[in-house]
Design an enzyme around this catalytic site. Structure first.
Site, short mmCIF file in Angstrom:
data_model
loop_
_atom_site.label_atom_id
_atom_site.label_comp_id
_atom_site.label_asym_id
_atom_site.label_seq_id
_atom_site.Cartn_x
_atom_site.Cartn_y
_atom_site.Cartn_z
N ARG A 1 97.76 20.64 -69.76
CA ARG A 1 96.30 20.68 -69.71
C ARG A 1 95.63 19.64 -70.63
O ARG A 1 94.51 19.85 -71.09
CB ARG A 1 95.77 22.09 -70.05
CG ARG A 1 96.32 23.18 -69.14
CD ARG A 1 95.89 23.02 -67.69
NE ARG A 1 96.48 24.05 -66.85
CZ ARG A 1 97.60 23.91 -66.14
NH1 ARG A 1 98.24 22.74 -66.16
NH2 ARG A 1 98.07 24.88 -65.40
N SER B 1 90.29 29.77 -66.73
CA SER B 1 91.15 30.31 -67.79
C SER B 1 90.59 29.97 -69.16
O SER B 1 90.27 28.82 -69.44
CB SER B 1 92.57 29.75 -67.66
OG SER B 1 93.16 30.15 -66.44
N GLU C 1 91.75 27.05 -73.79
CA GLU C 1 91.91 26.01 -72.76
C GLU C 1 90.54 25.51 -72.35
O GLU C 1 90.35 24.33 -72.08
CB GLU C 1 92.66 26.57 -71.56
CG GLU C 1 92.85 25.56 -70.43
CD GLU C 1 93.73 26.09 -69.31
OE1 GLU C 1 93.34 25.94 -68.14
OE2 GLU C 1 94.79 26.66 -69.60
#
Length: 302
Positions: free
Chosen positions: A174, A225, A295
């Site tokens: 990510r 998320s 995140e």
């Protein structure tokens, strides 16, 4: 700021607004105003915008469709550049595609599946833009952007344009080189896909979409998320076994469908979401000594 606004409007580079609420441009429907909100109508006009920003030494940030983003209630100092309809081009050359940073990732995966090209099935339910997906190496279902990207066209803070290879992008979970090391805007991306069976590709994409609908909240605004998975553990599972599903602070609530989603259950503020994030971090650390990392990107005035 008025003089910069006038300068940009004179250049006729697309939409330019002052004090635009970013709640209108994020998927969680939260966010105070940006001093300047700019939506360039072409790559050339994006470069003109960056020239003005560099000239006046303005702070800036690019966004796509506003997913994976939490903007402060106090808004953002400087300029927000939204990659939208002027940067959503698509060219298909055999198994290689070139696509603008403003193109919807879901829409792209659907279009490509109909051509019998495989590699973007994982993206069928990710509600963001191509630029944002490349920027954060978005992924799902065991794959991510790093598996298919060959190169990305990046506009940097100084106005320079450069093609970065997959290796140059320094992808990891990510993250990419663009987040801190070399801040820039993904103007376009080139993906290498593979020929496949159209029926099988469409079927897999539908399975991915159905899975998201069954396991993730879709009836409330959310940012995606919230936490990175602290492998070998999974954020959603940790939050669930801790009993925090459904826990709320103000208008922000941990989804009852999936523990790693915080939803805007009604007039939530960024402050509500941040307080909920800290509560989850503190609770999980106190029980399991596991440090949770976000995140979702948190930006704006403090």
């Amino acid at each position: 700021m008025d003089s910069i606004l006038t300068e940009l409007q004179t250049l006729n580079i697309g939409k330019v607004k002052e004090n635009e609420p970013l709640a209108h441009h994020t998927t969680i429907k939260i966010g105070g105003p940006a001093d300047l909100f700019i939506e360039p109508s072409s790559v050339g006009n994006l470069k003109k915008v960056m020239d003005v920003i560099e000239k006046h030494r303005l702070n800036w940030r690019a966004i796509g469709r506003g997913s994976n983003l939490l903007v402060s209630d106090k808004g953002i100092a400087g300029a927000i550049i939204k990659l939208g309809s002027g940067l959503d081009h698509l060219e298909v050359n055999d198994t290689e595609i070139t696509v603008g940073g403003g193109h919807s990732l879901v829409s792209l995966s659907t279009l490509i599946s109909k051509k019998g090209l495989s590699g973007l099935e994982f993206a069928s339910g990710i509600p963001g833009s191509v630029g944002g997906a490349v920027y954060m190496n978005a992924g799902a279902h065991g794959s991510d952007i790093s598996k298919i990207l060959t190169r990305a066209h990046i506009l940097f803070e100084d106005g320079s344009l450069e093609w970065l290879s997959n290796e140059d992008m320094e992808f990891s979970y990510r993250t990419s080189v663009l987040q801190k090391k070399r801040p820039g805007i993904v103007v376009e991306a080139v993906f290498k896909l593979a020929l496949g069976d159209r029926g099988a590709i469409v079927s897999q994409m539908q399975k991915n979409k159905d899975y998201r609908k069954e396991t993730q909240p879709w009836n409330f605004p959310c940012a995606g998320s919230i936490f990175r998975n602290p492998l070998p553990n999974y954020a959603g599972k940790l939050i669930e076994i801790t009993g925090l599903k459904g826990f709320s602070i103000g208008g922000a609530k941990i989804s009852e469908m999936h523990g790693n989603f915080i939803v805007n259950a009604g007039n939530a503020t960024a402050g509500d979401v941040l307080a909920l994030i800290e509560h989850v971090k503190d609770t999980i650390y106190s029980l399991y000594e596991i440090k949770m990392e976000t995140e979702v990107e948190i930006i704006g005035r403090k």
